[in-house]
Motif scaffolding. Sequence first.
Motif, PDB file in Angstrom:
ATOM      1  N   GLU A  33       0.844  -1.188   0.000  1.00 23.30           N
ATOM      2  CA  GLU A  33       0.000   0.000   0.000  1.00 23.30           C
ATOM      3  C   GLU A  33       0.887   1.248   0.000  1.00 23.30           C
ATOM      4  O   GLU A  33       1.293   1.722   1.062  1.00 23.30           O
ATOM      5  CB  GLU A  33      -0.915   0.010   1.229  1.00 23.30           C
ATOM      6  CG  GLU A  33      -1.851  -1.186   1.308  1.00 23.30           C
ATOM      7  CD  GLU A  33      -2.684  -1.168   2.570  1.00 23.30           C
ATOM      8  OE1 GLU A  33      -3.029  -0.064   3.050  1.00 23.30           O
ATOM      9  OE2 GLU A  33      -2.985  -2.250   3.086  1.00 23.30           O
ATOM     10  N   ALA A  35       0.265   4.239  -0.211  1.00 21.10           N
ATOM     11  CA  ALA A  35      -0.288   5.356   0.564  1.00 21.10           C
ATOM     12  C   ALA A  35       0.199   5.347   2.006  1.00 21.10           C
ATOM     13  O   ALA A  35       0.120   6.375   2.698  1.00 21.10           O
ATOM     14  CB  ALA A  35      -1.813   5.313   0.531  1.00 21.10           C
ATOM     15  N   ARG A  36       0.700   4.198   2.470  1.00 19.71           N
ATOM     16  CA  ARG A  36       1.188   4.104   3.846  1.00 19.71           C
ATOM     17  C   ARG A  36       2.594   4.664   4.011  1.00 19.71           C
ATOM     18  O   ARG A  36       3.073   4.810   5.134  1.00 19.71           O
ATOM     19  CB  ARG A  36       1.159   2.655   4.307  1.00 19.71           C
ATOM     20  CG  ARG A  36      -0.231   2.067   4.487  1.00 19.71           C
ATOM     21  CD  ARG A  36      -0.153   0.636   4.967  1.00 19.71           C
ATOM     22  NE  ARG A  36       0.600   0.535   6.213  1.00 19.71           N
ATOM     23  CZ  ARG A  36       1.079  -0.610   6.699  1.00 19.71           C
ATOM     24  NH1 ARG A  36       0.899  -1.743   6.029  1.00 19.71           N
ATOM     25  NH2 ARG A  36       1.742  -0.633   7.842  1.00 19.71           N
ATOM     26  N   GLU A  39       4.565  10.883   4.451  1.00  8.21           N
ATOM     27  CA  GLU A  39       4.634  12.077   3.622  1.00  8.21           C
ATOM     28  C   GLU A  39       5.954  12.797   3.872  1.00  8.21           C
ATOM     29  O   GLU A  39       6.504  12.770   4.974  1.00  8.21           O
ATOM     30  CB  GLU A  39       3.470  13.008   3.933  1.00  8.21           C
ATOM     31  CG  GLU A  39       2.113  12.447   3.540  1.00  8.21           C
ATOM     32  CD  GLU A  39       1.013  13.459   3.741  1.00  8.21           C
ATOM     33  OE1 GLU A  39       1.326  14.609   4.117  1.00  8.21           O
ATOM     34  OE2 GLU A  39      -0.159  13.096   3.518  1.00  8.21           O
TER      35      GLU A  39
END
Length: 212
Positions: A33, A35-36, A39
């Motif tokens: 994933e 998105a994990r 940032e």
Amino acid sequence: MRLTVFGATGGTGRRLVDLALAAGHEVTAAVREPARLPERAPAAPAPHPVRCDVLDREQVAAAVAGADAVLSALGATDGGPVCGTGVPHIIAAMKAHGVRRLVALSAAPVPDRDPGDRPLYRLTVRPILRALFSAAYADLAVMEGEIFTSGLDWTVLRPPRLTDGPATGAYRTALRRNVPGGYAISRADLAAEMLRVLDDSAAVRATVGIGY
């Protein structure tokens, strides 16, 4: 160096990616994933995320393509152990793409016995750990067997209990044995050692014990 990191969203994997980027490496983060992934600031170096399930041979091959070395910080997941199946896929992909260097994460209790074990650990702690986490250690033992016979330039790190403490640089290591009395290591220090051994010729085709 172009590095592919498996398990890049795990506790050790995240730290490994950060250290590799800070050292100037190009990092492909192979994760189920993307998105994990944490940032990052717009100007900060970032890994190249690749969606990859290590149980999928084609996805693993795509993640390894173009790498100079591969690092596996894989461990047990919510779905169960994956190393015994996933790492052989990584090995096959490395051979297909001509990638030689592999650094993989295992665990100190995996071998039935180890010359670095102190009597108390050998007689009490090791049997308890192997009973409590038998499936995970059995999975890692399968993984180690595949790596040892792969013909690659591998290094397997065997850490003890992992903590979320800071990097200290004050850890000990031992080739082909566990570190006597080394009952814990921070994920930050473990990640640093995984990156360091990439260029350590003495660690090629050897297990490395680590601990405080």
